[in-house]
Structures are given as C-alpha cells and as structure tokens.
Design a protein around this motif. Structure first.
Motif, PDB file in Angstrom:
ATOM      1  N   UNK A  65       0.733  -1.108  -0.355  1.00  0.00           N
ATOM      2  CA  UNK A  65       0.072   0.129   0.527  1.00  0.00           C
ATOM      3  C   UNK A  65       0.594   0.979   0.333  1.00  0.00           C
ATOM      4  N   UNK A  66       2.019   1.623   1.159  1.00  0.00           N
ATOM      5  CA  UNK A  66       2.596   2.186   0.680  1.00  0.00           C
ATOM      6  C   UNK A  66       3.648   2.441  -0.534  1.00  0.00           C
ATOM      7  N   UNK A  67       3.934   1.906  -0.639  1.00  0.00           N
ATOM      8  CA  UNK A  67       4.983   1.381  -1.935  1.00  0.00           C
ATOM      9  C   UNK A  67       3.995   2.486  -3.395  1.00  0.00           C
ATOM     10  N   UNK A  68       3.232   1.417  -3.437  1.00  0.00           N
ATOM     11  CA  UNK A  68       1.927   2.415  -4.678  1.00  0.00           C
ATOM     12  C   UNK A  68       2.041   3.391  -4.679  1.00  0.00           C
ATOM     13  N   UNK A  69       1.185   4.255  -2.710  1.00  0.00           N
ATOM     14  CA  UNK A  69       0.843   5.451  -2.805  1.00  0.00           C
ATOM     15  C   UNK A  69       2.115   6.496  -2.996  1.00  0.00           C
ATOM     16  N   UNK A  70       3.498   6.123  -2.514  1.00  0.00           N
ATOM     17  CA  UNK A  70       4.965   6.732  -2.485  1.00  0.00           C
ATOM     18  C   UNK A  70       4.726   7.042  -4.254  1.00  0.00           C
ATOM     19  N   UNK A  71       4.659   6.149  -4.929  1.00  0.00           N
ATOM     20  CA  UNK A  71       4.844   6.646  -6.209  1.00  0.00           C
ATOM     21  C   UNK A  71       3.564   7.602  -6.694  1.00  0.00           C
ATOM     22  N   UNK A  72       2.608   7.691  -6.640  1.00  0.00           N
ATOM     23  CA  UNK A  72       1.852   8.153  -6.966  1.00  0.00           C
ATOM     24  C   UNK A  72       1.870   9.527  -6.688  1.00  0.00           C
ATOM     25  N   UNK A  73       2.278   9.691  -5.483  1.00  0.00           N
ATOM     26  CA  UNK A  73       2.912  10.875  -4.513  1.00  0.00           C
ATOM     27  C   UNK A  73       3.775  11.542  -5.959  1.00  0.00           C
ATOM     28  N   UNK A  74       4.634  10.836  -5.836  1.00  0.00           N
ATOM     29  CA  UNK A  74       6.107  10.497  -6.637  1.00  0.00           C
ATOM     30  C   UNK A  74       5.708  11.749  -7.757  1.00  0.00           C
ATOM     31  N   UNK A  75       4.533  10.812  -9.179  1.00  0.00           N
ATOM     32  CA  UNK A  75       4.680  11.310 -10.124  1.00  0.00           C
ATOM     33  C   UNK A  75       3.606  12.568  -9.900  1.00  0.00           C
ATOM     34  N   UNK A  76       2.234  13.030  -9.035  1.00  0.00           N
ATOM     35  CA  UNK A  76       1.826  14.096  -8.339  1.00  0.00           C
ATOM     36  C   UNK A  76       2.870  15.660  -8.594  1.00  0.00           C
ATOM     37  N   UNK A  77       4.001  15.062  -7.861  1.00  0.00           N
ATOM     38  CA  UNK A  77       4.664  16.344  -7.021  1.00  0.00           C
ATOM     39  C   UNK A  77       5.730  16.912  -8.580  1.00  0.00           C
ATOM     40  N   UNK A  78       6.048  15.299  -9.343  1.00  0.00           N
ATOM     41  CA  UNK A  78       6.676  15.418 -10.875  1.00  0.00           C
ATOM     42  C   UNK A  78       5.966  16.812 -11.489  1.00  0.00           C
ATOM     43  N   UNK A  79       4.551  16.813 -10.519  1.00  0.00           N
ATOM     44  CA  UNK A  79       3.923  18.252 -11.877  1.00  0.00           C
ATOM     45  C   UNK A  79       3.852  19.251 -10.866  1.00  0.00           C
ATOM     46  N   UNK A  80       3.462  19.204 -10.377  1.00  0.00           N
ATOM     47  CA  UNK A  80       3.339  20.086  -8.846  1.00  0.00           C
ATOM     48  C   UNK A  80       4.118  20.699  -8.359  1.00  0.00           C
TER      49      UNK A  80
END
Ligand code: GRG
Length: 300
Positions: A218-233
């Motif tokens: 759970x935290x691994x996938x969530x970590x990556x989703x947030x990484x992707x979001x931060x790359x944009x924002x």
C-alpha cells in the motif's frame, strides 16, 4: 524512540530523533575506502540528505516486532546504501540522464560515469557487508533471512526488473497494470524489504510479516503516486531533483492515466488500506501509521 510506545505519539519528534540516529550511523558506516576518489563519490551521494524514509521504516518495523531498533541500525544503513546506489545508477545518461539529485549535481556529473557506476557498485556490496559483518547481537538465522530479503529487493525480482520494464515503456502506451508492475518492483520492493528486514531482526512471527507485506504494498504504490503528482506540481528547488521530467520523457504516470484528483484519491485509499493491515498491532504501530500518512502529506 521509546515514546513510540506512548499513547500520545509525537511524530515530529520521533522523525527528528530517528533521522539523527540514521545520519550518525550513515556517517560512520564508510571506512577508509581506497582510492580517495571512490570514498568521496560514495560519501557524496550517501550523505547528501534525503528523507531517510527507508531506514526509518526498518527501525520502526523492528520496534513494532518488539525488538531493539539499535540492533537494526546496520540493516537500516544497508537499505539507504541500496537506495542511494539505485539513485546514482538511475541518474546516469544510459538511464534517466539527470543532472540534479538531492539538491546537488548528480554523482556522474561530479565524478564521471565510470566512478559513479563503481561508487554505486561499492555501496551495493557494502550494504551486504553491513548486514553480514557489522551487525551486533542478531542471530545468524535472522541475518541470513535479512540477506535474502535484500537480495530479492535489489535484484531482478525487484529494483532491476522494475527499472528494465520502466525503461522499455518510455514513450509507449502503458496500462495501469504495467504501471503498477513497474512501481511495485522499482519502488515497492525495497520499501517491502525495509519493513520485513526490520521485523525479522525484531523477531516477528509470520502473521506480522504478512501484515507488513500488505502495509508495504500500500505505501509503496501510494509513495509512487505521490512522486508522480509532485513531479507535476512541485518545483525542482523543493524536490531537489528535476521537476517535470516525466512529461519530457513521455512517461506514463498515475496523473496521466487517472488525472491528479483521482490519483490523490487512490493514494489516500492505499494508505488507509496499508494502515488497516496493522490494526491488530495497534499498540506499537504508531510510527508506521504516521509514516504511512507522511507519504501522502509530504511535499518533496
Ligand atoms: C544495480 C542492483 C542494481 C539496481 C539498480 C537503477 C535501478 C536498478 C533502479 C531504479 C530504482 C529507482 C531510482 C526507483 C525510484 C524510487 C524513488 C521514487 C526514489 C525517490 O525516493 P525518495 O523520494 O528520495 O525517498 P530521497 O532522496 O528522499 O531518499
């Protein structure tokens, strides 16, 4: 870190203390490597800051299993060494080709490609030395299991496999299932090893290890989703690495497939599920629960 067991858990204080103990252990982990250039290149990336999430997860999991986090410190250092190696190699021209990492020029920009590759190799092998030779007061059976977990996470079934599929998929249409495969291996496998190794050193039984694997997914996938979001924002200044790279490299990301809002909803849900897996261990799980929330609330 005893306060982790108190009912009023102060995460900010816990994080500062845990980071300080990790920084101290990292600083003293490298001996007098020869030649000097290799030593400098290893230290340059290992001591460049970073959130230190992986070693802290390891210490917290050890404590959750009822162990003494001090005994997990060499393994915590090993995990940060493997992570740092993967960042050095990931930044190379043959891979992501990046100039900025942890707020400084990437390793190969300072030391050249050859030394950067070798500094990564030396950190990877030193990680296994930390576990096998520098751990104190942990049984050989537990250390052998730790070595097994680290090997799986770093090798083809983990970091390397995830990275290969990631590189293959650049500028291609990628579905959600493939994206999940990439991140479960490239990012999730090492996070999984953080909690399993800590817990093994702490003496965890199989039911706790199973729950921690669920938590890590759970935290691994969530970590990556947030990484992707931060790359944009987020900005490169705040991230300490080049922002907006995914778009330039035409990478498939969660925001690209799902949009920003749905991506964040998915990350929140994954963290909720991760935390639920630890419910039976309520009393000692405060640090891991707070670390899961930190993954979705972080700004870098
Ligand atoms: C040679 C055995 C071997 C493996 C290398 C290069 C590679 C294979 C894999 C790439 C793995 C990689 C770089 C995954 C990205 C993981 C990720 C999201 C890193 C950022 O982690 P943070 O945000 O960084 O925790 P800090 O700097 O805070 O530690």
């Amino acid at each position: 870190m005893e306060d982790a067991l108190n009912s009023k858990f102060d995460f900010a204080t816990y994080l500062v203390k845990a980071r300080n103990s990790v920084e101290e252990a990292l600083d003293s982990s490298l001996g007098p490597e020869r030649p000097e250039q290799l030593r400098e290149a290893m230290r340059y990336s290992l001591l460049a800051g970073g959130k230190r999430l992986r070693p802290i997860l390891c210490l917290a999991a050890c404590q959750l299993a009822g162990g003494d986090p001090e005994k997990a410190l060499p393994t915590a250092v090993a995990l940060e060494m493997i992570h740092t190696m993967s960042l050095i190699h990931d930044d190379l021209p043959a891979m992501d080709n990046d100039d900025l990492r942890r707020g400084r020029p990437t390793n190969h920009k300072v030391y050249g490609d050859a030394v950067a590759i070798l500094a990564g190799d030396a950190l990877l092998t030193r990680a296994f030395e930390m576990v096998a030779i520098r751990s104190n007061d942990v049984s050989p059976e537990r250390l052998l299991k730790v070595v097994g977990e680290l090997s799986l996470a770093a090798g083809a079934p983990g970091l390397v496999g995830g990275q290969v599929v990631d590189l293959e998929c650049e500028a291609k249409e990628v579905d959600l299932e493939t994206l999940e495969f990439i991140h479960l291996n490239k990012t999730g496998a090492l996070l999984n090893a953080c909690v399993t190794t800590g817990a093994i050193i702490g003496g965890a039984e199989e039911d706790l290890l199973k729950a921690l694997r669920k938590y890590a997914r759970g935290i691994g996938l969530a970590f990556q989703i947030i990484d992707d979001i931060l790359d944009v924002t987020a900005s490169s200044d705040v991230l300490g690495k080049t922002a907006g790279k995914d778009l330039v490299a035409d990478k498939t990301t969660y925001p690209k497939l799902l949009g920003l809002e749905e991506s964040r909803r998915r990350a929140d849900l994954l963290v909720k599920q991760a935390k639920a897996a630890l419910q039976p261990w309520n009393l000692r799980s405060a640090p891991l629960l707070a670390l899961a929330d930190y993954i979705t609330s972080r700004d870098r």
